[in-house]
Design an enzyme around this catalytic site. Structure first.
Site, PDB file in Angstrom:
ATOM      1  N   LYS A 101      29.188  31.011  -5.445  1.00 58.51           N
ATOM      2  CA  LYS A 101      27.990  30.502  -6.128  1.00 58.51           C
ATOM      3  C   LYS A 101      26.739  30.443  -5.245  1.00 58.51           C
ATOM      4  O   LYS A 101      25.833  29.644  -5.476  1.00 58.51           O
ATOM      5  CB  LYS A 101      28.232  29.120  -6.784  1.00 58.51           C
ATOM      6  CG  LYS A 101      29.461  29.023  -7.631  1.00 58.51           C
ATOM      7  CD  LYS A 101      29.713  30.240  -8.481  1.00 58.51           C
ATOM      8  CE  LYS A 101      28.715  30.434  -9.599  1.00 58.51           C
ATOM      9  NZ  LYS A 101      28.970  31.766 -10.273  1.00 58.51           N
TER      10      LYS A 101
ATOM     11  N   THR B  77      25.958  35.768  -4.490  1.00 54.55           N
ATOM     12  CA  THR B  77      26.750  36.966  -4.198  1.00 54.55           C
ATOM     13  C   THR B  77      26.338  38.138  -5.079  1.00 54.55           C
ATOM     14  O   THR B  77      26.107  39.251  -4.607  1.00 54.55           O
ATOM     15  CB  THR B  77      28.251  36.691  -4.492  1.00 54.55           C
ATOM     16  OG1 THR B  77      28.536  35.326  -4.272  1.00 54.55           O
ATOM     17  CG2 THR B  77      29.143  37.605  -3.700  1.00 54.55           C
ATOM     18  N   THR B  78      26.286  37.879  -6.378  1.00 49.78           N
ATOM     19  CA  THR B  78      26.051  38.946  -7.346  1.00 49.78           C
ATOM     20  C   THR B  78      24.649  39.529  -7.164  1.00 49.78           C
ATOM     21  O   THR B  78      24.448  40.744  -7.263  1.00 49.78           O
ATOM     22  CB  THR B  78      26.207  38.377  -8.764  1.00 49.78           C
ATOM     23  OG1 THR B  78      27.413  37.613  -8.785  1.00 49.78           O
ATOM     24  CG2 THR B  78      26.260  39.465  -9.811  1.00 49.78           C
TER      25      THR B  78
ATOM     26  N   HIS C  26      34.678  36.353  -0.516  1.00 45.81           N
ATOM     27  CA  HIS C  26      34.314  34.949  -0.291  1.00 45.81           C
ATOM     28  C   HIS C  26      35.116  34.379   0.883  1.00 45.81           C
ATOM     29  O   HIS C  26      35.115  33.169   1.095  1.00 45.81           O
ATOM     30  CB  HIS C  26      34.615  34.111  -1.539  1.00 45.81           C
ATOM     31  CG  HIS C  26      33.719  34.385  -2.715  1.00 45.81           C
ATOM     32  ND1 HIS C  26      32.350  34.428  -2.611  1.00 45.81           N
ATOM     33  CD2 HIS C  26      34.008  34.611  -4.025  1.00 45.81           C
ATOM     34  CE1 HIS C  26      31.835  34.667  -3.821  1.00 45.81           C
ATOM     35  NE2 HIS C  26      32.814  34.786  -4.682  1.00 45.81           N
TER      36      HIS C  26
ATOM     37  N   SER D  44      25.890  24.827  -9.450  1.00 43.16           N
ATOM     38  CA  SER D  44      26.248  26.145  -9.979  1.00 43.16           C
ATOM     39  C   SER D  44      27.775  26.253 -10.115  1.00 43.16           C
ATOM     40  O   SER D  44      28.300  26.751 -11.120  1.00 43.16           O
ATOM     41  CB  SER D  44      25.702  27.223  -9.028  1.00 43.16           C
ATOM     42  OG  SER D  44      25.962  28.501  -9.527  1.00 43.16           O
TER      43      SER D  44
ATOM     44  N   TYR E 177      19.697  32.214   0.192  1.00 45.22           N
ATOM     45  CA  TYR E 177      19.316  32.360  -1.226  1.00 45.22           C
ATOM     46  C   TYR E 177      17.865  31.911  -1.409  1.00 45.22           C
ATOM     47  O   TYR E 177      17.095  32.544  -2.139  1.00 45.22           O
ATOM     48  CB  TYR E 177      20.263  31.495  -2.072  1.00 45.22           C
ATOM     49  CG  TYR E 177      20.003  31.504  -3.558  1.00 45.22           C
ATOM     50  CD1 TYR E 177      20.754  32.310  -4.412  1.00 45.22           C
ATOM     51  CD2 TYR E 177      19.018  30.695  -4.128  1.00 45.22           C
ATOM     52  CE1 TYR E 177      20.534  32.311  -5.785  1.00 45.22           C
ATOM     53  CE2 TYR E 177      18.785  30.693  -5.489  1.00 45.22           C
ATOM     54  CZ  TYR E 177      19.540  31.495  -6.320  1.00 45.22           C
ATOM     55  OH  TYR E 177      19.322  31.491  -7.673  1.00 45.22           O
TER      56      TYR E 177
ATOM     57  N   VAL F 156      16.497  43.819  -9.982  1.00 49.87           N
ATOM     58  CA  VAL F 156      17.251  42.642  -9.520  1.00 49.87           C
ATOM     59  C   VAL F 156      16.600  41.308  -9.905  1.00 49.87           C
ATOM     60  O   VAL F 156      17.081  40.247  -9.502  1.00 49.87           O
ATOM     61  CB  VAL F 156      17.522  42.675  -7.990  1.00 49.87           C
ATOM     62  CG1 VAL F 156      18.211  43.965  -7.588  1.00 49.87           C
ATOM     63  CG2 VAL F 156      16.261  42.468  -7.181  1.00 49.87           C
TER      64      VAL F 156
ATOM     65  N   PHE G 249      15.959  38.058 -11.970  1.00 46.59           N
ATOM     66  CA  PHE G 249      16.943  37.248 -12.695  1.00 46.59           C
ATOM     67  C   PHE G 249      17.021  37.629 -14.182  1.00 46.59           C
ATOM     68  O   PHE G 249      18.101  37.893 -14.709  1.00 46.59           O
ATOM     69  CB  PHE G 249      16.603  35.757 -12.533  1.00 46.59           C
ATOM     70  CG  PHE G 249      17.553  34.857 -13.272  1.00 46.59           C
ATOM     71  CD1 PHE G 249      18.768  34.496 -12.711  1.00 46.59           C
ATOM     72  CD2 PHE G 249      17.248  34.388 -14.555  1.00 46.59           C
ATOM     73  CE1 PHE G 249      19.671  33.685 -13.394  1.00 46.59           C
ATOM     74  CE2 PHE G 249      18.144  33.583 -15.245  1.00 46.59           C
ATOM     75  CZ  PHE G 249      19.349  33.224 -14.659  1.00 46.59           C
TER      76      PHE G 249
ATOM     77  N   MET H 280      18.643  41.008 -14.740  1.00 45.21           N
ATOM     78  CA  MET H 280      20.093  40.992 -14.499  1.00 45.21           C
ATOM     79  C   MET H 280      20.819  40.218 -15.602  1.00 45.21           C
ATOM     80  O   MET H 280      21.937  40.538 -15.976  1.00 45.21           O
ATOM     81  CB  MET H 280      20.408  40.372 -13.129  1.00 45.21           C
ATOM     82  CG  MET H 280      20.144  41.332 -11.980  1.00 45.21           C
ATOM     83  SD  MET H 280      20.547  40.648 -10.349  1.00 45.21           S
ATOM     84  CE  MET H 280      22.333  40.468 -10.454  1.00 45.21           C
TER      85      MET H 280
ATOM     86  N   GLY I  89      19.352  30.477 -11.964  1.00 41.69           N
ATOM     87  CA  GLY I  89      18.800  31.314 -10.892  1.00 41.69           C
ATOM     88  C   GLY I  89      17.627  30.683 -10.173  1.00 41.69           C
ATOM     89  O   GLY I  89      16.677  31.356  -9.793  1.00 41.69           O
TER      90      GLY I  89
HETATM   91  P1  A3P Z   1      22.933  29.254 -10.969  1.00 44.61           P
HETATM   92  O1  A3P Z   1      24.265  28.847 -11.514  1.00 44.61           O
HETATM   93  O2  A3P Z   1      22.281  28.168 -10.144  1.00 44.61           O
HETATM   94  O3  A3P Z   1      22.014  29.819 -11.986  1.00 44.61           O
HETATM   95  P2  A3P Z   1      27.399  34.012  -7.275  1.00 44.61           P
HETATM   96  O4  A3P Z   1      26.975  35.396  -7.629  1.00 44.61           O
HETATM   97  O5  A3P Z   1      27.620  33.817  -5.808  1.00 44.61           O
HETATM   98  O6  A3P Z   1      28.511  33.537  -8.113  1.00 44.61           O
HETATM   99  O7  A3P Z   1      26.146  33.056  -7.545  1.00 44.61           O
HETATM  100  C1  A3P Z   1      25.738  32.809  -8.863  1.00 44.61           C
HETATM  101  C2  A3P Z   1      24.398  32.117  -8.810  1.00 44.61           C
HETATM  102  O8  A3P Z   1      23.389  33.072  -8.409  1.00 44.61           O
HETATM  103  C3  A3P Z   1      23.993  31.586 -10.173  1.00 44.61           C
HETATM  104  O9  A3P Z   1      23.196  30.432  -9.900  1.00 44.61           O
HETATM  105  C4  A3P Z   1      23.160  32.760 -10.701  1.00 44.61           C
HETATM  106  O10 A3P Z   1      22.285  32.422 -11.745  1.00 44.61           O
HETATM  107  C5  A3P Z   1      22.395  33.123  -9.422  1.00 44.61           C
HETATM  108  N1  A3P Z   1      21.805  34.461  -9.496  1.00 44.61           N
HETATM  109  C6  A3P Z   1      22.421  35.613  -9.843  1.00 44.61           C
HETATM  110  N2  A3P Z   1      21.527  36.616  -9.871  1.00 44.61           N
HETATM  111  C7  A3P Z   1      20.318  36.090  -9.556  1.00 44.61           C
HETATM  112  C8  A3P Z   1      18.993  36.631  -9.456  1.00 44.61           C
HETATM  113  N3  A3P Z   1      18.733  37.886  -9.718  1.00 44.61           N
HETATM  114  N4  A3P Z   1      17.999  35.776  -9.097  1.00 44.61           N
HETATM  115  C9  A3P Z   1      18.250  34.480  -8.856  1.00 44.61           C
HETATM  116  N5  A3P Z   1      19.481  33.914  -8.948  1.00 44.61           N
HETATM  117  C10 A3P Z   1      20.503  34.708  -9.305  1.00 44.61           C
END
Ligand code: A3P
Length: 293
Positions: free
Chosen positions: A45, A48-49, A107, A137, A193, A227, A229, A232, A257
């Protein structure tokens, strides 16, 4: 196939883990890295993505435009240690990749990373996020993803989070472990982040400097758009539509995000307790996290 029941946490070589990340351990441990493999490592969280997609677009935006691929990101950037019944194992997905470089998500805490990545001197990108936003998150994610134990109520979840009773262990041990590794392993690029959120263009330039990649202004522009938010979130290849063990109706994967969403969940007392709890461990390691921008 029916989803398997939520897993229990258990002590795995000194770190709490679930079987969904340890069942394929022998194969993960004996993984054979290639020197040009790139690893994206995080505590769950932490963005990563976002980082995986940024890397995917940096390397393959030109050669594999999104409209020409139907592969979701979680198959393009496999999750090394994932081993969920009814789904391909992360290690096998990596073995099937034909692209170069292979982008690999993990992870794992630093001490569990398979030796081969260090031996091959692979480039590694670590993304860290402040603990308050990670906790929030993670709480929402644990409701919608049956890859984690049931989160229960917020207060109980937060206490367990601070006690490190989570898959992959304590947040602070993870971020500090990787931070310390960075001091002796130059091929580790440690990003926050909050910095990505503040200035994605600057962070992308630094990342490309680390990777030795140069982008045209046009390429960079197209990556920055991809990329974002909202983009995506709307993109079925990145928003975990059909993601393993997820119910997006309970909570979207692409949730808020934001930096500072913790303010909508923490009481003043919880916030103070959390600050106190982490201050010592983080500061003594020379790390600093921003909880608002
Ligand atoms: P939130 O739950 O706070 O919205 P992971 O990929 O490590 O599981 O992390 C997920 C978190 O990264 C989520 O946070 C998600 O919304 C956020 N996230 C994913 N893509 C993002 C982007 N393009 N910009 C900002 N935050 C992003």
């Amino acid at each position: 196939m029916e989803a398997p029941p939520r897993p229990q946490l258990f002590d795995f070589q000194g770190v709490l883990m679930t079987k969904f990340n340890t069942d394929n351990w022998e194969n993960v441990k004996n993984f054979k890295a290639k020197p040009d493999d790139i690893v994206i490592a995080t505590y769950p969280k932490s963005g990563t993505t976002w980082a995986c997609y940024l890397l995917d677009r940096i390397y393959f935006g030109k050669t594999h435009p999104e409209k020409e691929t139907s592969l979701p990101l979680f198959l393009r950037v496999p999750y090394l240690e994932q081993s969920v019944p009814g789904h391909p194992k992360g290690k096998d997905l990596i073995d099937q990749l034909t692209i170069t470089p292979r982008l690999i998500k993990t992870h794992l805490p630093v001490q569990f990373v398979p030796e081969t990545f260090w031996e091959q001197n692979c480039k590694i990108i670590y993304v860290a996020r402040n603990p308050k936003d990670v906790a929030v998150s993670h709480f929402h994610f644990s409701h919608m993803s049956s890859a984690h134990p049931d989160p229960g109520d917020w207060n109980g979840f937060l206490q367990r989070f601070m006690q490190g009773k989570m898959a992959y262990g304590a947040w602070h041990e993870h971020v500090v472990g990787w931070w310390e590794k960075k001091q002796t392993y130059p091929n580790l690029h440690y990003i926050f982040y909050e910095d990505l959120s503040e200035n994605l263009g600057r962070e992308t330039d630094e990342l490309c400097g680390f990777l030795g990649v140069s982008l045209s202004a046009e390429q960079k522009e197209s990556i920055m758009t991809a990329v974002k938010f909202d983009n995506m979130k709307d993109n079925n290849l990145t928003n975990f539509t059909n993601g393993p063990l997820m119910n997006l109706k309970v909570s979207p994967f692409m949730r808020k995000g934001k930096v500072g969403d913790w303010k909508n969940h923490f009481t003043v007392a919880q916030s103070q307790h959390c600050d106190e709890h982490y201050k010592q461990q983080i500061q003594s390691a020379g790390l600093h996290f921003r909880t608002e921008l």
